[in-house]
Design a protein around this motif. Structure first.
Motif, PDB file in Angstrom:
ATOM      1  N   GLY A  65      -2.965  -4.291  -8.856  1.00 22.60           N
ATOM      2  CA  GLY A  65      -2.490  -5.667  -8.939  1.00 22.60           C
ATOM      3  C   GLY A  65      -1.972  -6.116  -7.577  1.00 22.60           C
ATOM      4  N   PRO A  66      -1.785  -7.427  -7.397  1.00 22.09           N
ATOM      5  CA  PRO A  66      -1.369  -7.947  -6.085  1.00 22.09           C
ATOM      6  C   PRO A  66      -0.073  -7.334  -5.553  1.00 22.09           C
ATOM      7  N   GLY A  67       0.923  -7.188  -6.403  1.00 26.15           N
ATOM      8  CA  GLY A  67       2.200  -6.632  -5.953  1.00 26.15           C
ATOM      9  C   GLY A  67       2.086  -5.181  -5.524  1.00 26.15           C
ATOM     10  N   GLU A  68       1.434  -4.376  -6.345  1.00 28.35           N
ATOM     11  CA  GLU A  68       1.286  -2.951  -6.029  1.00 28.35           C
ATOM     12  C   GLU A  68       0.398  -2.758  -4.808  1.00 28.35           C
ATOM     13  N   SER A  69      -0.657  -3.539  -4.713  1.00 31.01           N
ATOM     14  CA  SER A  69      -1.554  -3.456  -3.574  1.00 31.01           C
ATOM     15  C   SER A  69      -0.812  -3.763  -2.266  1.00 31.01           C
ATOM     16  N   THR A  70      -0.040  -4.829  -2.273  1.00 28.04           N
ATOM     17  CA  THR A  70       0.721  -5.203  -1.080  1.00 28.04           C
ATOM     18  C   THR A  70       1.704  -4.115  -0.701  1.00 28.04           C
ATOM     19  N   GLN A  71       2.366  -3.534  -1.687  1.00 23.60           N
ATOM     20  CA  GLN A  71       3.329  -2.461  -1.424  1.00 23.60           C
ATOM     21  C   GLN A  71       2.645  -1.243  -0.810  1.00 23.60           C
ATOM     22  N   MET A  72       1.493  -0.872  -1.335  1.00 22.88           N
ATOM     23  CA  MET A  72       0.786   0.312  -0.829  1.00 22.88           C
ATOM     24  C   MET A  72       0.267   0.066   0.584  1.00 22.88           C
ATOM     25  N   LYS A  73      -0.240  -1.136   0.832  1.00 20.83           N
ATOM     26  CA  LYS A  73      -0.741  -1.465   2.163  1.00 20.83           C
ATOM     27  C   LYS A  73       0.404  -1.512   3.174  1.00 20.83           C
ATOM     28  N   SER A  74       1.536  -2.040   2.770  1.00 22.71           N
ATOM     29  CA  SER A  74       2.707  -2.084   3.648  1.00 22.71           C
ATOM     30  C   SER A  74       3.191  -0.674   3.977  1.00 22.71           C
ATOM     31  N   SER A  75       3.172   0.207   2.982  1.00 27.77           N
ATOM     32  CA  SER A  75       3.573   1.603   3.208  1.00 27.77           C
ATOM     33  C   SER A  75       2.629   2.287   4.190  1.00 27.77           C
ATOM     34  N   LEU A  76       1.350   2.028   4.066  1.00 30.22           N
ATOM     35  CA  LEU A  76       0.370   2.610   4.981  1.00 30.22           C
ATOM     36  C   LEU A  76       0.599   2.082   6.400  1.00 30.22           C
ATOM     37  N   GLU A  77       0.869   0.797   6.514  1.00 29.59           N
ATOM     38  CA  GLU A  77       1.146   0.217   7.833  1.00 29.59           C
ATOM     39  C   GLU A  77       2.394   0.855   8.445  1.00 29.59           C
ATOM     40  N   GLU A  78       3.432   1.043   7.659  1.00 25.99           N
ATOM     41  CA  GLU A  78       4.659   1.678   8.154  1.00 25.99           C
ATOM     42  C   GLU A  78       4.392   3.114   8.604  1.00 25.99           C
ATOM     43  N   LEU A  79       3.563   3.840   7.864  1.00 26.32           N
ATOM     44  CA  LEU A  79       3.207   5.208   8.245  1.00 26.32           C
ATOM     45  C   LEU A  79       2.546   5.214   9.619  1.00 26.32           C
ATOM     46  N   THR A  80       1.626   4.283   9.847  1.00 26.85           N
ATOM     47  CA  THR A  80       0.922   4.260  11.134  1.00 26.85           C
ATOM     48  C   THR A  80       1.865   3.969  12.295  1.00 26.85           C
ATOM     49  N   LYS A  81       2.943   3.248  12.042  1.00 29.53           N
ATOM     50  CA  LYS A  81       3.913   2.958  13.097  1.00 29.53           C
ATOM     51  C   LYS A  81       4.715   4.203  13.481  1.00 29.53           C
ATOM     52  N   LYS A  82       4.824   5.156  12.568  1.00 29.63           N
ATOM     53  CA  LYS A  82       5.608   6.367  12.802  1.00 29.63           C
ATOM     54  C   LYS A  82       4.793   7.486  13.441  1.00 29.63           C
ATOM     55  N   LEU A  83       3.479   7.335  13.465  1.00 31.99           N
ATOM     56  CA  LEU A  83       2.605   8.390  13.970  1.00 31.99           C
ATOM     57  C   LEU A  83       1.973   7.986  15.303  1.00 31.99           C
ATOM     58  N   PRO A  84       1.642   8.973  16.123  1.00 33.17           N
ATOM     59  CA  PRO A  84       0.997   8.659  17.402  1.00 33.17           C
ATOM     60  C   PRO A  84      -0.496   8.352  17.204  1.00 33.17           C
ATOM     61  N   LEU A  85      -0.778   7.201  16.627  1.00 35.80           N
ATOM     62  CA  LEU A  85      -2.160   6.808  16.353  1.00 35.80           C
ATOM     63  C   LEU A  85      -2.572   5.718  17.336  1.00 35.80           C
ATOM     64  N   GLN A  86      -3.882   5.621  17.549  1.00 36.25           N
ATOM     65  CA  GLN A  86      -4.408   4.602  18.450  1.00 36.25           C
ATOM     66  C   GLN A  86      -5.400   3.715  17.714  1.00 36.25           C
ATOM     67  N   ASP A  87      -5.506   2.512  18.215  1.00 34.58           N
ATOM     68  CA  ASP A  87      -6.574   1.605  17.792  1.00 34.58           C
ATOM     69  C   ASP A  87      -6.597   1.272  16.306  1.00 34.58           C
ATOM     70  N   ILE A  88      -5.456   1.105  15.687  1.00 34.82           N
ATOM     71  CA  ILE A  88      -5.443   0.630  14.310  1.00 34.82           C
ATOM     72  C   ILE A  88      -4.967  -0.815  14.340  1.00 34.82           C
ATOM     73  N   SER A  89      -5.869  -1.688  14.007  1.00 31.04           N
ATOM     74  CA  SER A  89      -5.604  -3.122  14.065  1.00 31.04           C
ATOM     75  C   SER A  89      -4.706  -3.546  12.912  1.00 31.04           C
TER      76      SER A  89
END
Length: 99
Positions: A65-89
């Motif tokens: 659903g829209p709420g759960e989807s947004t929450q999961m995508k936000s969590s994934l975005e936060e994870l990428t900010k904590k890791l030394p990753l490159q080139d994730i738009s």
């Protein structure tokens, strides 16, 4: 999954992403999600690339659903900010900007 990412992380990440897309084309969204999430849990630095983030977020949009989807995508975005990753738009997370 027991995958060794050393030295070939891009090739392996692309292969897993392609396998997940194959499950999607077979209308098995849960299997596609499971594959991407499991490899991400096992080795986030070796497996998370821009196409993988985009496809994982698209699968969340298709299967949750829209709420759960947004929450999961936000969590994934936060994870990428904590890791030394490159080139994730930022656009790969498919999050709407607050208005």
């Amino acid at each position: 999954l027991g995958i060794d990412f050393d030295g070939a992380s891009t090739v392996i990440s692309n292969s897993i992403n392609n396998a997940a897309l194959s499950y999607l084309y077979k209308c098995d969204i849960e299997k596609a999600l499971s594959l991407l999430e499991n490899v991400l849990l096992e080795n986030p630095i070796g497996s998370l690339r821009d196409p993988t983030a985009f496809n994982l977020c698209a699968l969340y949009d298709l299967s949750r659903g829209p709420g759960e989807s947004t929450q999961m995508k936000s969590s994934l975005e936060e994870l990428t900010k904590k890791l030394p990753l490159q080139d994730i738009s930022k656009s790969s997370f498919r999050l709407k900007e607050p208005q």
